[in-house]
Design a protein around this motif. Structure first.
Motif, short mmCIF file in Angstrom:
data_model
loop_
_atom_site.label_atom_id
_atom_site.label_comp_id
_atom_site.label_asym_id
_atom_site.label_seq_id
_atom_site.Cartn_x
_atom_site.Cartn_y
_atom_site.Cartn_z
N ALA A 1 36.19 43.03 40.15
CA ALA A 1 36.11 43.99 41.25
C ALA A 1 37.25 43.71 42.22
N SER A 2 37.87 44.78 42.72
CA SER A 2 38.93 44.62 43.71
C SER A 2 38.82 45.74 44.74
N ALA A 3 39.41 45.51 45.90
CA ALA A 3 39.37 46.48 47.00
C ALA A 3 40.77 46.63 47.56
N TRP A 4 41.13 47.89 47.89
CA TRP A 4 42.49 48.22 48.29
C TRP A 4 42.46 49.20 49.46
N GLU B 1 49.04 55.53 43.88
CA GLU B 1 49.79 54.53 43.11
C GLU B 1 48.85 53.67 42.27
N LEU B 2 47.69 53.34 42.84
CA LEU B 2 46.73 52.51 42.13
C LEU B 2 46.18 53.26 40.91
N ALA B 3 45.86 54.53 41.10
CA ALA B 3 45.35 55.33 39.98
C ALA B 3 46.37 55.41 38.85
N ALA B 4 47.64 55.55 39.22
CA ALA B 4 48.69 55.60 38.20
C ALA B 4 48.83 54.27 37.48
N ALA B 5 48.67 53.16 38.22
CA ALA B 5 48.85 51.84 37.64
C ALA B 5 47.77 51.50 36.62
N VAL C 1 37.09 48.78 39.65
CA VAL C 1 36.48 47.88 38.67
C VAL C 1 37.29 47.97 37.39
N THR C 2 37.73 46.82 36.90
CA THR C 2 38.52 46.76 35.67
C THR C 2 37.99 45.62 34.80
N ALA C 3 38.49 45.56 33.58
CA ALA C 3 38.17 44.41 32.73
C ALA C 3 38.86 43.18 33.29
N ASP C 4 38.32 42.01 32.97
CA ASP C 4 38.85 40.79 33.59
C ASP C 4 40.24 40.41 33.08
N ASP C 5 40.68 41.03 31.97
CA ASP C 5 41.99 40.67 31.43
C ASP C 5 43.12 41.55 31.97
N LEU C 6 42.80 42.46 32.89
CA LEU C 6 43.84 43.30 33.48
C LEU C 6 44.37 42.61 34.74
N ASP C 7 45.64 42.24 34.72
CA ASP C 7 46.26 41.52 35.84
C ASP C 7 46.76 42.52 36.88
N LEU C 8 46.16 42.45 38.07
CA LEU C 8 46.53 43.37 39.14
C LEU C 8 47.48 42.73 40.15
N THR C 9 47.84 41.47 39.92
CA THR C 9 48.71 40.77 40.87
C THR C 9 50.05 41.47 41.01
N VAL D 1 50.67 44.58 40.45
CA VAL D 1 50.46 45.86 41.13
C VAL D 1 50.44 45.66 42.64
N ALA D 2 49.72 44.62 43.08
CA ALA D 2 49.64 44.34 44.52
C ALA D 2 51.01 43.98 45.08
N ALA D 3 51.78 43.20 44.31
CA ALA D 3 53.11 42.81 44.78
C ALA D 3 54.03 44.02 44.90
N ALA D 4 53.92 44.92 43.93
CA ALA D 4 54.78 46.10 43.96
C ALA D 4 54.42 47.03 45.12
N LEU D 5 53.13 47.11 45.42
CA LEU D 5 52.69 47.98 46.50
C LEU D 5 52.89 47.34 47.87
N ASP D 6 52.96 46.00 47.88
CA ASP D 6 53.15 45.24 49.12
C ASP D 6 52.09 45.60 50.16
N VAL D 7 50.82 45.48 49.75
CA VAL D 7 49.70 45.77 50.64
C VAL D 7 48.68 44.64 50.54
N PRO D 8 47.87 44.46 51.58
CA PRO D 8 46.77 43.50 51.45
C PRO D 8 45.74 44.04 50.47
#
Length: 367
Positions: free
Chosen positions: A177-180, A187-191, A209-217, A219-226
């Motif tokens: 689970a993640s929150a943005w 951008e998140l939907a596209a990613a 909500v994604t599978a645990d093997d999907l690395d979102l790090t 994505v977060a770095a590219a978006l530069d958001v908390p």
């Protein structure tokens, strides 16, 4: 004659015979009511006149605690039918060994459907079945994201979300689970477009909500958001994971806005204190204060945990709880008294409210 199910969403939910036909529910059909009557939801009550809390289409469930004579039975049936409810589900075994004849007669006169739930059929099973049907409908209509909001707010059982998870390709495995911030929704939907996922916007937050093997790090770095995330967990613990992710997003946003001082303020809460405790400290709170209530709710859909949660959230306002749960204030008082009797702890006192708050937070805590 008053036709049942004349309220909102007449085309929603199963017909009365379809609901009775679900063998696992163990319901018996005593009176069918008007043909085509659909059950939109289930409402449990012990009021003689619950009409103020009905919107139409409900299966009104009761064990007949207030139906002590023919007059009460007739008044109850008239109120239920007049509110456009789908019918009555009477639970036998707790108060009455069988459905009162006066209630059968009143429902017959009004053309109101009447079902019987035996001692082995908790009202909660009916509610969960109807909730599962709503979930499937939401998935079919492309509204699965709304279910994440309900789960995060504690208004939906994890089991009810399982069909949506399966349909999204997430299955029963470990989930992340993640929150943005909502500014990232496109951008998140596209990613994540090519990966199994569920996504919903809740206020200023996007829940993902994604599978645990999907690395979102990345994505977060590219978006530069908390952003906030919880460690992967089983699907049954997804609600707690979403709440943790939302809290982590708030802390990350505070750090970006105010530096570490903002993060410290964000963590100076009872929830943060509970999250820092080892399981052996929290288990007694859950066992002594919540387990008796959960057992009572499981046996007869008593609504004790929901009322407790609403009472604490409303800072002890009985009127606010009654309004939020479509209950009479006296029903709220009765449930709080029952909570005290079952646990030996009074939720209306400061110490009791704090103890119950710890117990509830402990059930949301990540292991």
């Amino acid at each position: 004659m008053v036709s049942g199910g004349g309220g909102a969403d007449d085309d929603a939910g199963p017909t009365v015979p379809e609901l009775v036909g679900e063998s696992e529910l163990g319901l018996a059909l005593l009176l069918p009511g008007p043909a085509g009557t659909r059950v939109r939801w289930a409402h449990t009550t012990e009021l003689v006149d619950p009409s103020a809390y009905l919107r139409g289409g409900e299966l009104v469930c009761t064990v007949g605690q207030s139906l002590v004579d023919g007059v009460a039975c007739a008044s109850f049936a008239a109120a239920v039918a007049g509110a456009g409810a789908a019918g009555v589900c009477f639970g036998t075994g707790d108060v009455h060994p069988e459905v009162p004849g006066a209630l059968v007669a009143a429902c017959t006169d009004l053309g109101l459907a009447l079902l019987e739930a035996g001692p082995g059929t908790p009202f909660m099973a009916v509610t969960e079945h109807l909730a599962a049907l709503r979930v499937r409908s939401a998935v079919a209509d492309g509204r699965a994201g709304q279910l994440l909001e309900l789960l995060t707010d504690g208004a939906l059982a994890p089991e009810a979300l399982l069909p949506a998870l399966v349909d999204a390709g997430l299955g029963r495995g470990q989930l992340r689970a993640s929150a943005w911030p909502t500014s990232t929704v496109r951008e998140l939907a596209a990613a994540v477009a090519g990966a199994p996922h569920l996504m919903a916007t809740e206020g200023e937050v996007v829940l993902l909500v994604t599978a645990d093997d999907l690395d979102l790090t990345a994505v977060a770095a590219a978006l530069d958001v908390p952003w906030g995330t919880a460690t992967p967990s089983p699907w049954r613990e997804l609600g707690a994971g979403l709440r943790r992710a939302r809290a982590e997003l708030a802390a990350a946003a505070a750090v970006r806005a105010d530096g570490e001082a903002g993060a410290v303020r964000g963590r100076a809460t009872l929830a943060a204190l509970v999250a820092a405790q080892p399981p052996e400290v929290l288990t007694p709170f859950v066992d002594a204060l919540l387990r008796p209530l959960l057992d009572a709710d499981r046996r007869r859909d008593a609504g004790l945990v929901d009322t407790l949660r609403a009472f604490l959230a409303a800072d002890g306002s009985l009127v606010a709880v009654a309004r939020a749960q479509y209950l009479h204030v006296n029903s709220v008082r009765h449930r709080l008294t029952r909570i005290r009797e079952l646990t030996g702890t009074d939720p209306t006192t400061l110490d009791g409210a704090a103890a119950f708050s710890v117990a509830l937070l402990a059930t949301q805590r990540r292991p």
